[in-house]
Structures are given as C-alpha cells and as structure tokens.
Design a protein around this motif. Structure first.
Motif, mmCIF file in Angstrom:
data_model
loop_
_atom_site.group_PDB
_atom_site.id
_atom_site.type_symbol
_atom_site.label_atom_id
_atom_site.label_comp_id
_atom_site.label_asym_id
_atom_site.label_seq_id
_atom_site.Cartn_x
_atom_site.Cartn_y
_atom_site.Cartn_z
ATOM 1 N N THR A 124 121.602 25.598 71.561
ATOM 2 C CA THR A 124 121.021 25.584 72.974
ATOM 3 C C THR A 124 120.936 27.007 73.495
ATOM 4 N N ASP A 125 120.280 27.290 74.615
ATOM 5 C CA ASP A 125 120.384 28.535 75.363
ATOM 6 C C ASP A 125 121.735 28.714 75.750
ATOM 7 N N TRP A 126 122.424 27.920 76.169
ATOM 8 C CA TRP A 126 123.623 28.194 76.984
ATOM 9 C C TRP A 126 124.656 28.360 75.563
ATOM 10 N N GLN A 127 124.673 27.779 74.436
ATOM 11 C CA GLN A 127 125.643 28.286 73.558
ATOM 12 C C GLN A 127 125.177 29.576 73.162
ATOM 13 N N ASN A 128 123.865 29.686 72.992
ATOM 14 C CA ASN A 128 123.639 31.371 72.623
ATOM 15 C C ASN A 128 124.183 32.182 73.507
ATOM 16 N N ARG A 129 124.021 31.958 74.880
ATOM 17 C CA ARG A 129 124.586 32.899 76.084
ATOM 18 C C ARG A 129 126.113 33.151 75.975
ATOM 19 N N LEU A 130 126.773 31.861 75.631
ATOM 20 C CA LEU A 130 128.128 32.115 75.581
ATOM 21 C C LEU A 130 128.657 32.790 74.209
ATOM 22 N N LYS A 131 127.703 32.660 73.183
ATOM 23 C CA LYS A 131 128.182 33.442 71.753
ATOM 24 C C LYS A 131 127.783 35.035 72.184
ATOM 25 N N ALA A 132 126.659 35.144 72.947
ATOM 26 C CA ALA A 132 126.272 36.602 73.238
ATOM 27 C C ALA A 132 127.741 37.315 73.886
ATOM 28 N N GLU A 133 128.317 36.446 74.980
ATOM 29 C CA GLU A 133 129.346 37.000 75.560
ATOM 30 C C GLU A 133 130.531 37.047 75.080
ATOM 31 N N GLY A 134 130.806 36.825 73.775
ATOM 32 C CA GLY A 134 131.954 36.766 72.844
ATOM 33 C C GLY A 134 132.748 35.263 72.823
ATOM 34 N N PHE A 135 132.193 34.433 73.492
ATOM 35 C CA PHE A 135 132.734 33.233 73.209
ATOM 36 C C PHE A 135 132.627 32.551 71.759
ATOM 37 N N ASP A 136 133.562 31.925 71.130
ATOM 38 C CA ASP A 136 133.504 31.336 69.814
ATOM 39 C C ASP A 136 133.110 29.809 70.095
ATOM 40 N N VAL A 137 131.944 29.656 69.727
ATOM 41 C CA VAL A 137 131.311 28.317 70.092
ATOM 42 C C VAL A 137 130.855 27.458 68.906
ATOM 43 N N ARG A 138 131.455 26.223 68.861
ATOM 44 C CA ARG A 138 131.451 25.422 67.530
ATOM 45 C C ARG A 138 130.886 24.092 68.345
ATOM 46 N N ALA A 139 129.390 23.910 68.002
ATOM 47 C CA ALA A 139 128.975 22.616 68.375
ATOM 48 C C ALA A 139 129.105 21.581 67.584
ATOM 49 N N ALA A 140 129.287 20.331 68.182
ATOM 50 C CA ALA A 140 129.436 19.294 67.371
ATOM 51 C C ALA A 140 129.178 18.053 68.334
ATOM 52 N N GLN A 141 128.622 17.081 67.647
ATOM 53 C CA GLN A 141 128.154 15.932 68.263
ATOM 54 C C GLN A 141 129.497 14.892 68.094
ATOM 55 N N VAL A 142 129.944 14.110 69.200
ATOM 56 C CA VAL A 142 131.135 13.323 69.114
ATOM 57 C C VAL A 142 130.650 12.031 70.010
ATOM 58 N N SER A 143 131.165 11.088 69.210
ATOM 59 C CA SER A 143 130.844 9.745 69.695
ATOM 60 C C SER A 143 132.101 9.319 70.703
ATOM 61 N N ASN A 144 133.297 10.005 70.450
ATOM 62 C CA ASN A 144 134.526 9.550 71.416
ATOM 63 C C ASN A 144 134.985 10.882 72.158
ATOM 64 N N LEU A 145 135.156 10.753 73.546
ATOM 65 C CA LEU A 145 135.820 11.961 74.086
ATOM 66 C C LEU A 145 137.438 11.651 74.018
ATOM 67 N N SER A 146 138.210 12.833 73.916
ATOM 68 C CA SER A 146 139.674 12.718 74.002
ATOM 69 C C SER A 146 139.923 12.222 75.338
ATOM 70 N N LEU A 147 141.188 11.815 75.473
ATOM 71 C CA LEU A 147 141.771 11.120 76.883
ATOM 72 C C LEU A 147 141.550 12.121 77.869
ATOM 73 N N SER A 148 141.835 13.446 77.738
ATOM 74 C CA SER A 148 141.712 14.240 78.635
ATOM 75 C C SER A 148 140.204 14.746 79.066
ATOM 76 N N GLU A 149 139.207 14.629 78.191
ATOM 77 C CA GLU A 149 137.821 14.597 78.521
ATOM 78 C C GLU A 149 137.403 13.487 79.249
ATOM 79 N N GLN A 150 137.860 12.202 78.867
ATOM 80 C CA GLN A 150 137.238 10.853 79.743
ATOM 81 C C GLN A 150 138.108 11.118 80.963
ATOM 82 N N GLN A 151 139.301 11.733 81.298
ATOM 83 C CA GLN A 151 139.750 11.787 82.563
ATOM 84 C C GLN A 151 138.830 12.584 83.442
#
Length: 97
Positions: A1-28
């Motif tokens: 996505t555009d957002w991922q590309n912007r983050l990568k261009a600004e030095g972030f290490d972006v690893r995109a993945a589709q997930v079916s279950n969120l971690s407990l902290s993500e759920q919270q």
C-alpha cells in the motif's frame, strides 16, 4: 500500500502479513480504540500497536518518548489527528502533519 511504501521510504522495516488472529495486546488496543478509529491495518512497533495509517513522524515521536502508559497510536482520519491510546482508555490527541 501507499502507507507501507511511505514508511519504507522513511527508513522503517515493514513486513506486511495478513493475520487472522490478533495478539492479546493488539486485541486490547482495538477494544480500547474508539470505534470510528478502528482500522483493518494494524502494526506493531517496539511493543506498541499502530492502528490505521498513522504518519511516520508520529510513530517516531512515540519511539523517542516511549511512554509507559500508551498502548497504541491510531489515526482519526476525518479530524486528521493521531491519537495516543492509554491503557486506562483515555486518549491524547495530536494534530498530524
């Protein structure tokens, strides 16, 4: 996505993945996040959740400050504000640039 590309261009290490279950902290984080700000895009950075297309500058600010009481950042799209979501459910608004 555009957002991922912007983050990568600004030095972030972006690893995109589709997930079916969120971690407990993500759920919270999603449960505490006001409904209009919930997004299908959720990321993790240094133990924080990032919900929606939060600007990279706001992510960098979060990483510099490392607030112990913040669980996530979320983007309030219509208001163009990044919201810091605290463990107690309170929110702190910061205008996006």
């Amino acid at each position: 996505t555009d957002w991922q590309n912007r983050l990568k261009a600004e030095g972030f290490d972006v690893r995109a993945a589709q997930v079916s279950n969120l971690s407990l902290s993500e759920q919270q984080a999603m449960m505490i996040t006001p409904a209009p700000m919930r997004d299908c895009k959720i990321g993790r950075v240094a133990g924080y959740s990032v919900i929606g297309e939060v600007p990279s500058g706001d992510i960098v600010t979060l990483l510099r400050r490392k607030p112990a009481d913040v669980i996530a950042l979320a983007l309030d799209g219509p208001a163009q504000e990044t919201v810091a979501i605290h463990y107690d459910g309170s929110v702190e608004r910061r205008r996006s640039e």
